[in-house]
Design an enzyme around this catalytic site. Sequence first.
Site, PDB file in Angstrom:
ATOM      1  N   GLN A  40       9.852 -71.655 -28.481  1.00 21.41           N
ATOM      2  CA  GLN A  40       9.472 -70.909 -29.687  1.00 21.41           C
ATOM      3  C   GLN A  40      10.450 -71.167 -30.837  1.00 21.41           C
ATOM      4  O   GLN A  40      10.764 -70.268 -31.627  1.00 21.41           O
ATOM      5  CB  GLN A  40       9.383 -69.412 -29.379  1.00 21.41           C
ATOM      6  CG  GLN A  40       8.129 -69.018 -28.620  1.00 21.41           C
ATOM      7  CD  GLN A  40       6.858 -69.162 -29.470  1.00 21.41           C
ATOM      8  OE1 GLN A  40       6.901 -69.162 -30.700  1.00 21.41           O
ATOM      9  NE2 GLN A  40       5.728 -69.294 -28.797  1.00 21.41           N
ATOM     10  N   SER A  41      10.921 -72.387 -30.962  1.00 23.51           N
ATOM     11  CA  SER A  41      11.884 -72.725 -32.012  1.00 23.51           C
ATOM     12  C   SER A  41      11.293 -72.576 -33.415  1.00 23.51           C
ATOM     13  O   SER A  41      10.268 -73.189 -33.733  1.00 23.51           O
ATOM     14  CB  SER A  41      12.341 -74.172 -31.818  1.00 23.51           C
ATOM     15  OG  SER A  41      13.058 -74.628 -32.954  1.00 23.51           O
ATOM     16  N   ASN A  42      11.961 -71.769 -34.248  1.00 27.69           N
ATOM     17  CA  ASN A  42      11.580 -71.669 -35.660  1.00 27.69           C
ATOM     18  C   ASN A  42      12.037 -72.904 -36.411  1.00 27.69           C
ATOM     19  O   ASN A  42      11.419 -73.322 -37.390  1.00 27.69           O
ATOM     20  CB  ASN A  42      12.217 -70.440 -36.293  1.00 27.69           C
ATOM     21  CG  ASN A  42      11.861 -69.165 -35.571  1.00 27.69           C
ATOM     22  OD1 ASN A  42      10.694 -68.813 -35.479  1.00 27.69           O
ATOM     23  ND2 ASN A  42      12.871 -68.482 -35.017  1.00 27.69           N
TER      24      ASN A  42
ATOM     25  N   ALA B  90      12.153 -76.001 -35.250  1.00 32.29           N
ATOM     26  CA  ALA B  90      11.185 -77.084 -35.041  1.00 32.29           C
ATOM     27  C   ALA B  90       9.986 -76.880 -35.964  1.00 32.29           C
ATOM     28  O   ALA B  90       9.566 -77.808 -36.657  1.00 32.29           O
ATOM     29  CB  ALA B  90      10.749 -77.121 -33.570  1.00 32.29           C
TER      30      ALA B  90
ATOM     31  N   ALA C  44      14.164 -74.661 -28.600  1.00 33.82           N
ATOM     32  CA  ALA C  44      13.494 -73.956 -27.507  1.00 33.82           C
ATOM     33  C   ALA C  44      11.987 -73.948 -27.776  1.00 33.82           C
ATOM     34  O   ALA C  44      11.555 -74.281 -28.872  1.00 33.82           O
ATOM     35  CB  ALA C  44      14.023 -72.532 -27.416  1.00 33.82           C
TER      36      ALA C  44
END
Length: 337
Positions: free
Chosen positions: A75-77, A79, A73
């Site tokens: 705000q992917s942590n 990624a 998403a």
Amino acid sequence: MDLSLFPRIQLGHFPTPLEPMANLTALLGGPRLWVKRDDCTGLSSGGNKTRKLEFLMAEAVALRADVVITQGATQSNHARQTVAAAAKLGMKCHILLEDRTGSKDPDYTDNGNVLLNRLHGATVEHRPGGANMQQEMELVAERLKGEGLRPYVIPGGGSTPVGALGYASAAMELVSQAATRGLRIDHLVHATGSAGTQAGLVAGLHAINSPIRLLGVGVRAPKEKQETMVYDLACRTAEHMRLRGGVPREAVAANCDYVGPGYGLPTPGMLEAVELLARTEGLLLDPVYSGKGMAGLIDLIRKGHFKATDNVVFLHTGGSVALFGYGQAFGLKGPQG
Ligand SMILES: *Cc1c(COP(=O)(O)O)cnc(C)c1O
């Protein structure tokens, strides 16, 4: 059970601390609450994906990949930690971000994890909500191969049997840490999303015959779907670990009553949990995962789900960087004032 046979590259700070939450315990009137600090894994401000990436990136290196592709998403942590790991290992990183929330708030679209992706040097592409992200990654991989690169594709959340080894290993780390200080852990609770964390914990706890009861608090899918995802991946992880007899279905439990309106969308319980932990324990949770996980834990405590004498460990999976994408949810005024 020996996981040292699996290729692994050190990326984080382990073991992570196991700390009492005395103030929260007193406030809620028991059970005895502890926090396993996987928000402190070190890599780019930490989080649970670091443990998975130690195994995944070792495979990427073994395959002589020069670019890593992953997705998540906005705000992917996951990624963000993948981009940092790639930077540390001298690889390029190409990430696809899915607009799962539809938020147009510039903090959400540009700050928090998005800012860190940029600092770590990621190439970023965007996709609309509901896109087939695995397929989109495979298309990007083909394109990069055409440019002469050797891509390694990491599925969302790093949730594969290789990535889940990180949490099989974490289960063993936690159990030996507790044994060292004479602590009997009754329950382990954490936020569950792409299922790799819980699947790894299920496989790891089963491998060492631990009686700890594990509960995943869902952040996206309904209960049946979440448990099926976790069980399926736990079985494949156990197979990868060559655990004879697999894992029992009863070892998989998810409570998905705290998702609210959807993935990444604030709930009153999440807002309460984030503020409560910040004010009682000086701990930063996150709005998408650990905030909802803790909201679930607090609600279950209030409903009498645990005995006052139980030792309950909350696995803090990280993600506080995303708070900077959610200022408006916490009452910060937006650009329109
Ligand atoms: C990814 C993530 C989770 C969920 O872990 P899964 O392995 O995807 O289930 C929980 N908390 C945070 C902060 C995360 O980034």
